[in-house]
Design an enzyme around this catalytic site. Structure first.
Site, PDB file in Angstrom:
ATOM      1  N   HIS A 138       0.828  -1.212   0.000  1.00 49.60           N
ATOM      2  CA  HIS A 138       0.000   0.000   0.000  1.00 49.60           C
ATOM      3  C   HIS A 138       0.867   1.269   0.000  1.00 49.60           C
ATOM      4  CE1 HIS A 138      -3.551  -2.414   0.851  1.00 49.60           C
ATOM      5  NE2 HIS A 138      -2.985  -2.908   1.927  1.00 49.60           N
TER       6      HIS A 138
HETATM    7  O1  RIB Z   1      -5.092   0.563   4.670  1.00 50.56           O
HETATM    8  C1  RIB Z   1      -3.693   0.513   4.473  1.00 50.56           C
HETATM    9  C2  RIB Z   1      -3.035   1.565   5.288  1.00 50.56           C
HETATM   10  O2  RIB Z   1      -3.284   1.301   6.661  1.00 50.56           O
HETATM   11  C3  RIB Z   1      -1.494   1.548   5.130  1.00 50.56           C
HETATM   12  O3  RIB Z   1      -1.001   2.857   5.284  1.00 50.56           O
HETATM   13  C4  RIB Z   1      -1.046   0.685   6.267  1.00 50.56           C
HETATM   14  O4  RIB Z   1       0.256   1.060   6.748  1.00 50.56           O
HETATM   15  C5  RIB Z   1      -2.069   1.025   7.323  1.00 50.56           C
HETATM   16  O5  RIB Z   1      -1.646   2.204   7.960  1.00 50.56           O
END
Ligand code: RIB
Ligand code: CA
Length: 322
Positions: free
Chosen positions: A245
């Site tokens: 992500h």
């Molecule tokens: O939903 C994904 C996000 O939530 C990413 O930034 C992960 O690190 C968590 O913080």
């Protein structure tokens, strides 16, 4: 021949490490045309204390003691803190590989103070990369609107037309919807790496073995981060790989050509019960088509990524760090 001086772009990474935050920080460190002015932390995946320790340990691992880590918000602007990473990131927030002890201590100024100092002192505009709840960045925009003209762009990992914390909302936006609303309505250029694109930016088991095989310390470290982080993606989300992500936000900055995007309006739901923290992404421009209303196309919404190229560039970056 004169080495052409690469024009470095000053960035501030605001994060809640978190395995994918750690990988995003490392990718930024490996990018010659980025200069990380600061890493600031916000409670999210784990408590502020834990994510701040993790940020320092990642920078220590990368032997970068020169980058200040400053503490930001220990809870959202208004809402109660909902820790997001117990399952995915474990109790420490960065379970899995052995981490070095903190090689330096946190800055003696807060994240907000450090934002102000950097923006006031910098000749060039600064780019923010927000890869946790957006509390800190929102606080800057609320308390220091005069500094907005020193901000070039805001890259965020968050939101999407699907959810991963509720059916409607992604965690970072769910955690502090009011902060996200301030950011999206700031009139600053937003580049949004939401779940639509980040869930396509995954690394398979076989590719993680290639990463480990690169053999340098950071590649092995990141492969071990992925070993732990990927469990949730395989077992709970049933994905074909480990989704990176937060690294998408950095990749969008250093390799924009890998992404397909659309400029459109995005706003955030803050009063809904079922839809708290939903990013409402208008890629059709309904308001204009139906009612002739002009709404701001405030966001570069990333829709797709060339996954293989993304993975290749990620591996190259990790290999370049010793
Ligand atoms: O939903 C994904 C996000 O939530 C990413 O930034 C992960 O690190 C968590 O913080
Ligand atoms: Ca994060």
């Amino acid at each position: 021949i004169m080495m052409q001086e690469i024009k470095k772009r000053g960035i501030i990474i605001d994060c809640d490490p978190g395995h994918d935050d750690a990988m995003a920080i490392l990718w930024a460190l490996a990018s010659p045309n980025l200069e990380i002015k600061a890493v600031t932390t916000v409670a999210g995946n784990q408590t502020l204390e834990k994510v701040s320790n993790n940020a320092i340990r990642v920078l220590t691992k990368a032997k970068r003691y020169d980058i200040p880590v400053a503490l930001g918000a220990k809870e959202p602007l208004i809402r109660k803190l909902v820790i997001g990473g117990e399952l995915v990131h474990g109790d420490s927030g960065l379970e899995g590989p052995v981490l070095p002890q903190n090689g330096f201590s946190v800055s003696d100024v807060s994240a907000l103070k450090l934002f102000e100092k950097i923006l006031e002192e910098s000749e060039e505009k600064i780019t923010f990369v927000g890869i946790g709840p957006l509390t800190n960045i929102a606080q800057l925009l609320i308390t220091r609107p005069d500094l907005k003209n020193k901000i070039e762009e805001i890259y965020i990992m968050g939101g999407g037309t699907i959810g991963n914390w509720t059916p409607a909302a992604e965690y970072n936006i769910f955690a502090d919807p009011e902060a996200a609303k301030v950011v999206f309505n700031s009139k600053l250029p937003i580049i949004m790496a939401g779940l639509d694109v980040t869930q396509k930016a995954y690394i398979t088991r076989e590719e993680n073995e290639i990463l480990r095989g690169q053999g340098n310390e950071i590649s092995v470290f990141v492969a071990e981060l992925i070993d732990y982080f990927s469990r949730y993606h395989y077992e709970v989300e049933g994905f074909p790989g480990c989704t990176l992500h937060d690294p998408c936000a950095i990749a969008a900055l250093v390799h924009p050509e890998l992404f397909e995007s659309v400029q459109c309006n995005v706003d955030v739901e803050v009063t809904g019960e079922l839809t708290r923290g939903m990013t409402v992404v208008d890629t059709i421009d309904y308001q204009k088509k139906l009612f002739g209303l002009e709404v701001a196309h405030n966001t570069k919404f990333l829709k797709n990524v060339h996954r293989e190229e993304f993975v290749k560039e990620f591996f190259k970056a990790m290999k370049s760090l010793d």
